[in-house]
Write an enzyme that holds these catalytic residues in place. Structure first.
Site, PDB file in Angstrom:
ATOM      1  N   ILE A  71       3.158   6.495   1.135  1.00  0.00           N
ATOM      2  CA  ILE A  71       2.474   6.095   1.911  1.00  0.00           C
ATOM      3  C   ILE A  71       2.573   5.224   2.960  1.00  0.00           C
ATOM      4  CG2 ILE A  71      -0.182   5.968   3.355  1.00  0.00           C
ATOM      5  CD1 ILE A  71       0.534   8.240   1.151  1.00  0.00           C
ATOM      6  N   CYS A 131       5.375  -5.223  -1.987  1.00  0.00           N
ATOM      7  CA  CYS A 131       5.906  -4.760  -0.726  1.00  0.00           C
ATOM      8  C   CYS A 131       7.199  -5.320  -0.173  1.00  0.00           C
ATOM      9  CB  CYS A 131       5.001  -5.300   0.528  1.00  0.00           C
ATOM     10  SG  CYS A 131       3.121  -4.863  -0.014  1.00  0.00           S
ATOM     11  N   GLY A 266      -7.223   4.977  -9.891  1.00  0.00           N
ATOM     12  CA  GLY A 266      -6.487   4.390  -8.645  1.00  0.00           C
ATOM     13  C   GLY A 266      -7.069   6.417  -8.740  1.00  0.00           C
TER      14      GLY A 266
END
Length: 303
Positions: A71, A131, A266
């Site tokens: 995403i 990240c 999740g």
């Protein structure tokens, strides 16, 4: 009467079941389906300092026992979250919520944490160190213990909220990363984030995901996540939020016996939007089945 209460980093929870970031939006979307106050809490959609459009499409690839996503932390930015998303959430959720934070630099993490710390609704800050670090060639923050400690220290210096570092499984030694979190002053850790995976379209001969690879989640990763939670429990003295492939109440118990104080659900939310609700409702029955009177008493029981 069974006792499902736990305490995560000084905050009492009615039960240990949380929805994982990226699978539950900002909460109000799921509140249209059921009363989300049945949950212990949830971690809202990963939030960055500035708005992010995310990665190019296709972003999702299905697998036999899970899914792959790329995403790219699409979100409206921290100011929009504070001004619009959190007020909407307050209308439907009356418990502390976990804020999930992403960043491209140490300063990004610190500034976003500082901004969100002013919000009364937020109980914990969950720091996503999976990240890419733009200042270090794009390698994920969470693969280098020294950088993980630096991020932890920077966030801790900018908040009074409990700080939980979300660890990537895509490392050689998860315990080294957990120790770096502890050394940096983290209040807890959550693990695991998604594993790295890919699919290839046989008709085109090209990867399904535009970014070629993405985060693999779902039932297939549960044994790996469980193993890592078990290892981290023995390596550090921090509370753990167990994540990875949990889809039923029995797996909540298993994850807690491995060392988790709370768990996050999740991918199961994307298959069945009532998954978290159903797991909470099933827990008392499963506790009775295995003679468990209090969930807080089984944490780390497998050690």
């Amino acid at each position: 009467m069974v006792d499902m209460r736990v305490n995560l980093c000084g905050i009492d929870m009615d039960n240990p079941v949380m929805a994982a970031s990226g699978t539950f939006g900002f909460g109000h979307e799921f509140a249209e389906l059921y009363d989300i106050n049945i949950l212990g809490s949830f971690s809202f959609k990963g939030t960055t300092l500035e708005p992010r459009f995310g990665n190019p499409t296709p972003r999702i690839a299905e697998c036999e026992s899970g899914l792959i996503n790329s995403i790219g932390l699409q979100n409206p930015g921290v100011n929009e979250v504070i001004d619009n998303e959190l007020p909407k959430l307050a209308e439907v959720f009356n418990k502390p919520v976990m804020a999930n934070i992403g960043g491209s630099s140490v300063e990004d993490y610190a500034m976003t944490a500082k901004a969100l710390s002013s919000c009364k609704q937020i109980g914990w800050l969950e720091i996503n160190v999976s990240c890419p670090n733009v200042n270090h060639g794009g390698m994920a923050f969470g693969t280098d213990p020294a950088v993980v400690q630096e991020v932890t220290e920077a966030v801790k210096a900018n908040t009074e909220k409990p700080v939980i570092i979300k660890l990537s499984p895509n490392v050689t030694d998860i315990t080294a990363i957990a120790r770096a979190c502890e050394n940096g002053g983290a209040d807890g850790v959550s693990l695991v984030n998604t594993m790295l995976g890919m699919r290839i379209n046989l008709k085109t001969g090209k990867p399904v995901i535009a970014n070629k690879m993405g985060g693999f989640s779902g039932p297939a990763i549960f044994p790996v996540a469980l193993r890592m939670v078990y290892q981290v429990y023995e390596a550090v003295g921090l509370p753990i939020v167990g994540i990875g492939g949990i889809a039923k109440a029995e797996q909540v118990i298993e994850m807690m016996m491995a060392g988790a104080t709370a768990v996050q659900i999740g991918a199961a939310n994307l298959v069945n939007p009532y998954a978290c609700r159903d797991i909470v409702n099933d827990l008392p029955k499963i506790m009775d089945k295995y003679g468990i009177s209090s969930l807080s008493e089984i944490i780390g029981g497998a050690h």
